[in-house]
Design an enzyme around this catalytic site. Structure first.
Site, PDB file in Angstrom:
ATOM      1  N   HIS A  99     -12.553   6.424  -4.953  1.00 48.99           N
ATOM      2  CA  HIS A  99     -12.747   5.186  -4.188  1.00 48.99           C
ATOM      3  C   HIS A  99     -12.524   5.444  -2.713  1.00 48.99           C
ATOM      4  CE1 HIS A  99      -8.504   5.487  -5.353  1.00 48.99           C
ATOM      5  NE2 HIS A  99      -8.232   4.918  -4.188  1.00 48.99           N
ATOM      6  N   HIS A 101     -11.224   3.757   0.847  1.00 48.35           N
ATOM      7  CA  HIS A 101     -10.477   2.664   1.488  1.00 48.35           C
ATOM      8  C   HIS A 101     -11.168   2.311   2.799  1.00 48.35           C
ATOM      9  CE1 HIS A 101      -6.619   3.116  -0.837  1.00 48.35           C
ATOM     10  NE2 HIS A 101      -7.123   4.316  -1.039  1.00 48.35           N
TER      11      HIS A 101
HETATM   12  P1  5GP Z   1      -5.072   5.611  -3.823  1.00 50.62           P
HETATM   13  O1  5GP Z   1      -3.668   5.941  -3.384  1.00 50.62           O
HETATM   14  O2  5GP Z   1      -5.326   6.037  -5.245  1.00 50.62           O
HETATM   15  O3  5GP Z   1      -6.086   6.154  -2.859  1.00 50.62           O
HETATM   16  O4  5GP Z   1      -5.180   4.044  -3.718  1.00 50.62           O
HETATM   17  C1  5GP Z   1      -5.187   3.181  -4.791  1.00 50.62           C
HETATM   18  C2  5GP Z   1      -5.156   1.774  -4.225  1.00 50.62           C
HETATM   19  O5  5GP Z   1      -5.460   0.876  -5.265  1.00 50.62           O
HETATM   20  C3  5GP Z   1      -3.802   1.359  -3.650  1.00 50.62           C
HETATM   21  O6  5GP Z   1      -3.938   1.054  -2.263  1.00 50.62           O
HETATM   22  C4  5GP Z   1      -3.402   0.144  -4.480  1.00 50.62           C
HETATM   23  O7  5GP Z   1      -2.810  -0.874  -3.714  1.00 50.62           O
HETATM   24  C5  5GP Z   1      -4.715  -0.298  -5.094  1.00 50.62           C
HETATM   25  N1  5GP Z   1      -4.586  -0.892  -6.416  1.00 50.62           N
HETATM   26  C6  5GP Z   1      -3.888  -0.399  -7.464  1.00 50.62           C
HETATM   27  N2  5GP Z   1      -4.017  -1.202  -8.531  1.00 50.62           N
HETATM   28  C7  5GP Z   1      -4.821  -2.227  -8.152  1.00 50.62           C
HETATM   29  C8  5GP Z   1      -5.314  -3.384  -8.840  1.00 50.62           C
HETATM   30  O8  5GP Z   1      -5.037  -3.642 -10.009  1.00 50.62           O
HETATM   31  N3  5GP Z   1      -6.119  -4.209  -8.138  1.00 50.62           N
HETATM   32  C9  5GP Z   1      -6.453  -3.972  -6.827  1.00 50.62           C
HETATM   33  N4  5GP Z   1      -7.240  -4.857  -6.241  1.00 50.62           N
HETATM   34  N5  5GP Z   1      -5.992  -2.897  -6.156  1.00 50.62           N
HETATM   35  C10 5GP Z   1      -5.190  -2.044  -6.815  1.00 50.62           C
END
Ligand code: 5GP
Ligand code: ZN
Length: 136
Positions: A99, A101
């Site tokens: 994903h 951001h």
């Molecule tokens: P990563 O650290 O994997 O790049 O980011 C994962 C992101 O997903 C985090 O910023 C976290 O806040 C978001 N996230 C985790 N679980 C959920 C969820 O159930 N719903 C939404 N909308 N965001 C989520």
């Protein structure tokens, strides 16, 4: 993918505040934003990192990111945003579904994405470039 939270959002099994959807991509607000309006742009097909993503999904995801960045800027932003993609545990990836951001930036926000700079010694920079080029 069972137990993948983003696959569950793609399938509509758990709710999300969606801002965009097409046949390959969805985007919704991050539940714990770095700044309010922080969106996640997610290819519908499960891949763990950028490297596993196929070209069609990559193109669709970055095009969607651009579309959403524009909408963020027009709605309540000011044209400033960071795009961040965490790939792998050491890079801070927590959700193992690739994903992007998309984080709107504001004057005097408290977010810091700057890093301290290291230095190469001697020919090291050339050695790094040679090594990487071998695998392209
Ligand atoms: P990563 O650290 O994997 O790049 O980011 C994962 C992101 O997903 C985090 O910023 C976290 O806040 C978001 N996230 C985790 N679980 C959920 C969820 O159930 N719903 C939404 N909308 N965001 C989520
Ligand atoms: Zn998934």
């Amino acid at each position: 993918m069972e137990d993948c939270i983003f696959c569950k959002i793609v399938d509509g099994k758990i709710p999300a505040a969606r801002v965009y959807e097409d046949d390959k991509v969805i985007s919704f607000l991050d539940i714990m934003p770095a700044n309010k309006g922080h969106c996640l742009v997610v290819p519908k097909k499960h891949s763990q990192t950028l490297i596993e993503m196929n070209e069609d999904d990559l193109v669709a995801t970055i095009n969607a990111a651009k579309k959403i960045a524009r909408a963020l800027s027009l709605s309540f932003g000011n044209g400033s945003f960071n795009i961040v993609m965490n790939n792998g545990k050491e890079a801070g990836q927590v959700v193992n579904h690739a994903h992007i951001h998309l984080i709107p930036r504001f004057q005097k926000d408290r977010l810091r994405i700057k890093w301290s700079h290291l230095k190469y010694e001697g020919d090291e920079i050339k050695e790094y470039a040679d090594k990487i080029r071998k695998f392209i």
